[in-house]
Every structure is written in C-alpha cells, then in structure tokens.
Design a protein around this motif. Structure first.
Motif, PDB file in Angstrom:
ATOM      1  N   GLY A 177     -75.082  73.875  40.502  1.00 15.85           N
ATOM      2  CA  GLY A 177     -73.848  73.685  41.262  1.00 15.85           C
ATOM      3  C   GLY A 177     -73.680  74.665  42.397  1.00 15.85           C
ATOM      4  N   ALA A 178     -72.458  75.144  42.561  1.00 13.60           N
ATOM      5  CA  ALA A 178     -72.115  76.058  43.649  1.00 13.60           C
ATOM      6  C   ALA A 178     -72.109  77.492  43.123  1.00 13.60           C
ATOM      7  CB  ALA A 178     -70.749  75.710  44.225  1.00 13.60           C
ATOM      8  N   VAL A 179     -72.773  78.390  43.854  1.00 11.77           N
ATOM      9  CA  VAL A 179     -72.937  79.778  43.424  1.00 11.77           C
ATOM     10  C   VAL A 179     -72.516  80.699  44.563  1.00 11.77           C
ATOM     11  CG1 VAL A 179     -74.559  81.534  42.610  1.00 11.77           C
ATOM     12  CG2 VAL A 179     -74.829  79.145  41.890  1.00 11.77           C
ATOM     13  N   ILE A 232     -75.635  77.645  47.789  1.00 12.11           N
ATOM     14  CA  ILE A 232     -75.424  79.090  47.732  1.00 12.11           C
ATOM     15  C   ILE A 232     -74.518  79.564  48.858  1.00 12.11           C
ATOM     16  CG2 ILE A 232     -77.517  79.631  49.081  1.00 12.11           C
ATOM     17  CD1 ILE A 232     -76.101  81.672  46.125  1.00 12.11           C
ATOM     18  N   SER A 233     -73.560  80.418  48.502  1.00  9.32           N
ATOM     19  CA  SER A 233     -72.732  81.130  49.472  1.00  9.32           C
ATOM     20  C   SER A 233     -72.924  82.622  49.210  1.00  9.32           C
ATOM     21  CB  SER A 233     -71.253  80.762  49.316  1.00  9.32           C
ATOM     22  OG  SER A 233     -71.036  79.393  49.582  1.00  9.32           O
ATOM     23  N   GLY A 258     -77.867  78.270  53.410  1.00  9.98           N
ATOM     24  CA  GLY A 258     -76.776  78.916  52.695  1.00  9.98           C
ATOM     25  C   GLY A 258     -75.628  79.222  53.623  1.00  9.98           C
ATOM     26  N   THR A 259     -74.479  79.470  53.041  1.00  8.17           N
ATOM     27  CA  THR A 259     -73.291  79.831  53.812  1.00  8.17           C
ATOM     28  C   THR A 259     -73.066  81.330  53.674  1.00  8.17           C
ATOM     29  OG1 THR A 259     -72.283  77.674  53.381  1.00  8.17           O
ATOM     30  CG2 THR A 259     -70.809  79.453  54.079  1.00  8.17           C
ATOM     31  N   VAL A 260     -73.014  82.029  54.800  1.00  9.54           N
ATOM     32  CA  VAL A 260     -72.807  83.478  54.797  1.00  9.54           C
ATOM     33  C   VAL A 260     -71.383  83.754  55.266  1.00  9.54           C
ATOM     34  CG1 VAL A 260     -73.662  85.711  55.603  1.00  9.54           C
ATOM     35  CG2 VAL A 260     -75.253  83.796  55.311  1.00  9.54           C
TER      36      VAL A 260
END
Length: 343
Positions: free
Chosen positions: A206-208, A230-231, A254-256
């Motif tokens: 899922g989302a981490v 991933i964020s 990924g989102t930073v």
C-alpha cells in the motif's frame, strides 16, 4: 521559530550597526527570529533557510525589504554585498554553504560568522582562509564568538554534484544506491539505527511514508523491495535534495515532501517508518518526535502500523502510550530499540 533570542543572537544585538544599508544574506544554522530585527538597518534582507519550519515562519512576515527561500542550493540577488553566517555544528555543512554562497557575493563583500564556541565556530577561520578571507574575532560573549572578514578574490562557481557522497546499502537480492549532501543525518553512510530498522521491517504494501527521511534510505529501500506507493518527508532542504537524488539514482517513483512535522501531509498510510531526529544543533530535544507521535495515528489507515528506531536512552514508550493502544518492542540491544505501534 523561536522568538526568544539564542546566545549567538544576543551577541549580534550588540553590533546591529554593522549591517547598516547592506544588502544582507543570512544563512547557516538559524536559531531564532533575530534576522527580522535587522530590517530597519539593512537595505535588503535575504534569508536562506534549510529548515522548512523556519522558511514558513519568515515567509509569513510581510516586509518590502525581506525575501526568503528554502533551498539546498541558495540563489542570491546580484547586489548581495554582506553575509551573516550562523555556523552549523557540522563543519562539512559550513564548507558546502560557503562554496555555494561566496561565488554569488560582490567583490569586497563583508563576511560575518557567529557561533557557539563548543559548536566549533573557530573552524570558520580555516574554511574561509581557503578563499583568501582573513577573519578577525570582533566579539566574544555568552560562550559564543563573532568573526569578521572581507571577500577580496574571485571564487570558483559552485558545482553541486561533487558534494554528493555516494554509497550503497545491501538489501535482500537488491542494492540501493544512495546520494547524500552535507548537513544530512549520518552523511555519507548508513547509520546503525537505520540498519537495525531495515532488518526488522515486515513486507510492505500500500502507501508508505518515510518520516525524517534523510537521504531517503529507509523509504527508497522499501520501494526497491515491494510494489508500494512511497512518500518521503523531511524538514531539511539538504535531505529533500538528497532524497530526490537517491530516488533518481535508483529509478524509483516517489513523492518527496518538505514539511515541519506532518503539517504538509494530507493523506493516510498503511505504514509509517521513521528514524526520527532528536537533535537540534548541539542540544538533545524531543519536541519533533513528541509532535510526530501525537499526529502519526491520524495519518494511518485502519490496521496501519508505525515502525520506528530510537536510541535506548530516549523514553518514547510513555509518549507512545498516550496515542497508541497497542505497541511492542521488536528489538532492544541496549543501544537501540525498534518499536512497532498499531492503530
């Protein structure tokens, strides 16, 4: 941002007249709102923030002379003719910032460096000597020192790439390539706490979110191993730039997120993983992690999990109990603890 003046700013208060009508750059390890006091004296004030919370604070101030930026590579106005530099604890971070900022200053620019004696402020003398700048100590009080010098020679243009440290992190059947800038936690190597956390983490889905991501090691490694969204979040401009470089190096999407705590986070996650910070300058502080633990639960989905590593002397369990009904210690080797908290 602290409105109570730090000892370094108390020393500077004795010398406000030094900045009269200067186009002043403020950079380094800012500790309080002192730079705003200079707005009446200076011709202009540009504050270079590497802490996102500081950037938010100064951005909210409305003044025609004031500009600020959050950037690992500050970009200065052409008329910049003075630098007020708050010496960071990490000498390599100071060297990096001088290399970035000095080429953008006018010839004859006045350089002021202030810092705590026990924080290594004296190291600025050697760092600036390599640019032909001879510093003189002009004040010493409250266990701090203030230095002054003048930039009289041309400085080579700044190149970002040579400042990255490259290293590898071995994973099960994979290898993560890491890029790290000065100023990032445990710059240039995998710290022991993060290594232990990596060894204990379960299979992700899922989302981490990787909170306090540094160079992106924990989050990027999970994205290499598992098909997750991933964020990665950090308060530091150096960490944001390093994480972006690490993701690019490994072709990871990924989102930073630049954020002071979880203030800029809008979604919920299946997992939050963290090696949270507990230092501010040369002092130990718990505030960031206290706030993080108080807010983390509302950013977890049903059955979500928070995994974190902490030095054994940090008493996080009492804080966790206030916000999570279930938690367990997955590992305690008397130096580090791995904690798992469940919604």
């Amino acid at each position: 941002m602290n409105t109570t003046l730090h000892a370094t700013s108390q020393v500077l208060e004795r010398h406000d007249n030094l900045f009269e009508q200067q186009h002043l750059i403020v950079a380094g390890q800012l500790a309080d709102a002192y730079p705003l006091q200079l707005l009446e004296q200076v011709a202009s004030l540009q504050i270079c923030c590497n802490h996102f919370g500081h950037y938010q604070y100064f951005s909210e101030q409305s003044h025609s002379k004031l500009t600020c930026q959050f950037n690992a590579q500050p970009q200065l106005h052409e008329n910049s003719n003075a630098l007020l530099f708050f010496m960071p604890k990490a000498k390599q971070e100071a060297a990096y910032l001088f290399a970035c900022i000095l080429p953008q200053l006018q010839q004859g620019a006045e350089i002021f460096v202030v810092g705590e004696n026990r924080g290594g402020v004296k190291g600025c003398e050697k760092l600036l000597a390599s640019y032909g700048i001879k510093l003189n100590k002009i004040d010493s009080a409250r266990r701090c020192s203030l230095y002054f010098g003048t930039l009289n020679q041309t400085v080579p243009a700044f190149q970002l790439e040579p400042w990255f440290e490259h290293f590898q992190v071995a994973l099960p059947a994979k290898t993560l390539q890491v890029k790290s800038l000065p100023g990032v936690f445990n710059h240039g190597k995998l710290d022991e706490g993060s290594q232990l956390l990596l060894e204990q983490l379960p299979a992700m889905h899922g989302a981490v979110l990787d909170f306090g991501c540094g160079a992106g090691i924990i989050g990027a490694s999970q994205a290499l191993l598992y098909p997750i969204q991933i964020s990665l979040l950090d308060v530091s401009a150096y960490a944001i730039a390093s994480t972006q470089a690490t993701l690019k190096e490994n072709a990871i999407a990924g989102t930073v997120i630049a954020s002071d705590g979880l203030s800029e986070v809008k979604q919920r996650f299946d997992f939050i993983v963290s090696n949270p910070p507990f230092h501010a300058g040369i002092a130990t502080q718990y505030e960031t992690t206290e706030t993080f633990l108080a807010q983390a639960k509302q950013h977890l989905r049903e059955n979500g999990e928070l995994w974190l590593v902490a030095n054994s002397f940090l008493q996080y369990e009492s804080l966790i109990k206030q916000h999570f009904s279930r938690y367990e210690t997955k590992l305690d080797n008397k130096k580090f603890k791995i904690l798992r908290c469940c919604v």
